[in-house]
Scaffold this active site. Structure first.
Site, PDB file in Angstrom:
ATOM      1  N   ALA A 280       0.849  -1.191   0.000  1.00  0.00           N
ATOM      2  CA  ALA A 280       0.000   0.000   0.000  1.00  0.00           C
ATOM      3  C   ALA A 280       0.879   1.233   0.000  1.00  0.00           C
ATOM      4  CB  ALA A 280      -0.925   0.002   1.220  1.00  0.00           C
ATOM      5  N   SER A 283      -0.126   8.920   2.252  1.00  0.00           N
ATOM      6  CA  SER A 283       0.372  10.290   2.202  1.00  0.00           C
ATOM      7  C   SER A 283       1.780  10.422   2.784  1.00  0.00           C
ATOM      8  CB  SER A 283      -0.579  11.209   2.977  1.00  0.00           C
ATOM      9  OG  SER A 283      -1.881  11.141   2.455  1.00  0.00           O
ATOM     10  N   ASP A 286       5.028   4.330   2.605  1.00  0.00           N
ATOM     11  CA  ASP A 286       4.615   3.116   1.911  1.00  0.00           C
ATOM     12  C   ASP A 286       4.673   1.937   2.869  1.00  0.00           C
ATOM     13  OD1 ASP A 286       4.407   4.414  -0.652  1.00  0.00           O
ATOM     14  OD2 ASP A 286       6.597   4.446  -0.706  1.00  0.00           O
ATOM     15  N   LEU A 287       3.837   0.930   2.585  1.00  0.00           N
ATOM     16  CA  LEU A 287       3.797  -0.284   3.390  1.00  0.00           C
ATOM     17  C   LEU A 287       4.272  -1.451   2.538  1.00  0.00           C
ATOM     18  CD1 LEU A 287       2.937  -1.398   6.189  1.00  0.00           C
ATOM     19  CD2 LEU A 287       0.738  -1.977   5.146  1.00  0.00           C
ATOM     20  N   ASP A 394      -8.089   6.947  15.801  1.00  0.00           N
ATOM     21  CA  ASP A 394      -8.391   6.747  14.375  1.00  0.00           C
ATOM     22  C   ASP A 394      -8.909   5.330  14.150  1.00  0.00           C
ATOM     23  OD1 ASP A 394      -8.689   7.516  11.752  1.00  0.00           O
ATOM     24  OD2 ASP A 394      -6.597   7.137  11.197  1.00  0.00           O
TER      25      ASP A 394
END
Length: 550
Positions: A280, A283, A286-287, A394
């Protein structure tokens, strides 16, 4: 814009699906109407030979939703939007804004004999279209899914203003703009947020709370608040320049200092860390999927060009919190690389992915037993966090991951915080569709904000739908705060589960249950469902048929 529902904008000749063709047809209609009206008005700009192409390029920079929401009777406002976007390309102008009065107070002196509203000033640029993206301001009240939501009487006594911002599109921009308006005492009644396809934003707010008819003073107040905010934070470019010129390593340390609390440092030895594939992109970073000492891991990599003082603090906070937690329903922290030029957070790999992807990308659905099992897992994880004074801030389906055994675990502590000694916190964070009203309004809040988010998430698991899917994220936030908007509970919902949903998203945080109570309620419902299924199975479905007949 991270919180906005974006759409891609193609050229006139690009192929499109039927729904896209409909949007394109509507965009062409609005474009043609605006072009005709501007030329009829004698606008000097509209008479330019290149104006037709320039105007079409403007519509193509913005999502198709922009054309659906534009009020063609205010065609000259499209020129304002075009001008603001052009000026926003100069960093010195950002954010650039425009203010105008759109509606005067309603009252005896402003009403005609038929009782209809008389507008002294033109209606807002947006919100006059019939689509559901608009939170319209009608005297009678707003209707959502058949439920009438009354308007505040304060709406009737103040002038309405339209404030349009344009700036570089960036993470948390909507949060910053809503905070800005809140700081000067304005109440957002309607909001439209648009991201261009080249990295800029156009955000239109209809507000009240300004007691004067003229706008020059408000412009001065807004500009002063913007200038104050600019001084309070460094841009990425300024930070890069500052980093190059630093003489002291204490200002930009070789390693970010993480409070230890007597624990080990957990510094990752990068020679044992292997990257495999990107899973993924967001903003801030990255993963990746990878391995660490042969163990499968997920690696969260922060973008080097965005590393600032604020990001260092957030990174340190996230690592500090993750090192403190050990629970089977919280994603396991493995280690971190704390060098500012390459910040990594390494956690266990969750092959089941997120609940958000399962519901909205794979179009999966939960039967009640599976739903309750997932909800109980999340409640256990959140109860553990709250017992350790950690507020997630969140909580949403995107941050709940599943392991290979379908155990749900709470993840992503990027905005989590250890609860203040006072028990309350301030500053808005999170994601609008799941956010508690007190957080949206920048009021002090505590762990009960997570309970509200859990209620929205539980509804999402129940229905498989995105909360407030007919609204943009910012419009949903306005609806939650100003109109008491909540998702509609399905009629077939288990009564105890429906009651729990309403308690979780209660307007008053003090009346929301703790996660220990939520867990107990879910376990009771699960036990009753299990007993009902056992009875049905032993009686060949007799009890199920009996309930259906009665």
């Amino acid at each position: 814009m991270a919180m906005d529902d974006s759409e891609s904008c193609g050229s006139r000749a690009s192929p499109a699906e039927p729904s896209q063709q409909l949007r394109m047809h509507r965009k062409l209609e609005v474009y043609s109407e605006v072009l005709w009206r501007l030329r009829e008005s004698g606008s000097t700009e509209a008479l330019s030979p290149s104006f037709e192409d320039d105007l079409w390029a403007h519509f193509n920079r913005l999502p198709a939703r922009y054309a659906l929401d534009v009020n063609v009777e205010r065609a000259d406002d499209v020129l304002t939007h075009k001008r603001l976007l052009q000026h926003a390309q100069d960093p010195a102008n950002r954010p650039i804004f425009d203010v105008r009065i759109v509606q005067m107070p309603r009252g005896d002196s402003f009403s005609n004999f038929s009782g209809e509203e008389t507008l002294i000033h033109p209606p807002p640029t947006f919100g006059s279209s019939s689509n559901l993206e608009s939170l319209t301001l009608e005297v009678e009240g707003h209707v959502q899914n058949g439920d009438r939501i009354p308007h505040s009487t304060s709406d009737l006594s103040r002038p309405m203003l339209e404030i349009t911002f344009s700036t570089e599109d960036k993470p948390k921009l909507l949060s910053q703009l809503t905070t800005l308006l809140s700081e000067v005492g304005l109440n957002i009644q309607e909001a439209h947020a648009f991201s261009t396809n080249d990295g800029y934003s156009l955000d239109v707010f209809v507000v009240d709370g300004w007691p004067y008819e003229e706008t020059d003073l408000l412009k001065d107040v807004l500009q002063k608040e913007i200038n104050r905010s600019k001084k309070a934070s460094l841009s990425v470019g300024q930070w890069s320049t500052m980093k190059e010129n630093l003489e002291s390593k204490e200002d930009f340390p070789e390693y970010i200092q993480i409070p230890t609390d007597g624990l080990d440092v957990w510094e990752i030895d990068t020679k044992f860390l292997k990257f495999q594939s990107k899973m993924a992109s967001g903003s801030y970073g990255d993963l990746f999927r990878g391995t660490y000492c042969s163990q499968e891991v997920a690696i969260k990599v922060f973008k080097p060009e965005l590393i600032s003082l604020d990001m260092q603090r957030e990174f340190a906070q996230e690592v500090y919190i993750m090192r403190k937690v050990r629970h089977k329903n919280v994603v396991q922290f493995i280690g971190a690389c704390t060098r500012p030029s390459s910040l990594f957070i390494v956690t266990e790999f969750m092959p089941g992915g997120s609940l958000y992807d399962f519901l909205h990308k794979q179009k999966g659905a939960f039967k009640l037993p599976s739903l309750l099992r997932v909800a109980i897992d999340v409640s256990k994880g959140m109860n553990y966090l709250h017992q350790n004074d950690i507020v997630h801030r969140d909580l949403k389906t995107a941050n709940i991951l599943m392991d290979e055994n379908e155990v749900a675990k709470v993840a992503d502590f990027g905005v989590a915080r250890v609860k203040a000694k006072s028990g309350v916190m301030t500053a808005e964070t999170g994601t609008y569709r799941w956010m508690a009203p007190e957080v949206i309004e920048h009021k002090p809040y505590d762990h009960k904000a997570d309970v509200f988010s859990f209620g929205i998430m539980l509804w999402e698991l129940l229905t498989g739908k995105l909360p407030y899917e007919y609204l943009t994220p910012l419009q949903a936030a306005v609806g939650v705060v100003q109109k008491g908007l909540r998702p509609t509970i399905p009629k077939h919902c288990n009564p105890k589960l429906a009651d729990l949903l309403e308690k979780c998203w209660h307007q008053n945080p003090a009346l929301r249950p703790d996660f220990s109570e939520i867990l107990e309620t879910l376990q009771i419902i699960a036990k009753e469902e299990c007993e009902d299924r056992r009875k049905d199975k032993s009686s060949g479905g007799f009890f199920s048929a009996l309930r259906r007949n009665h």
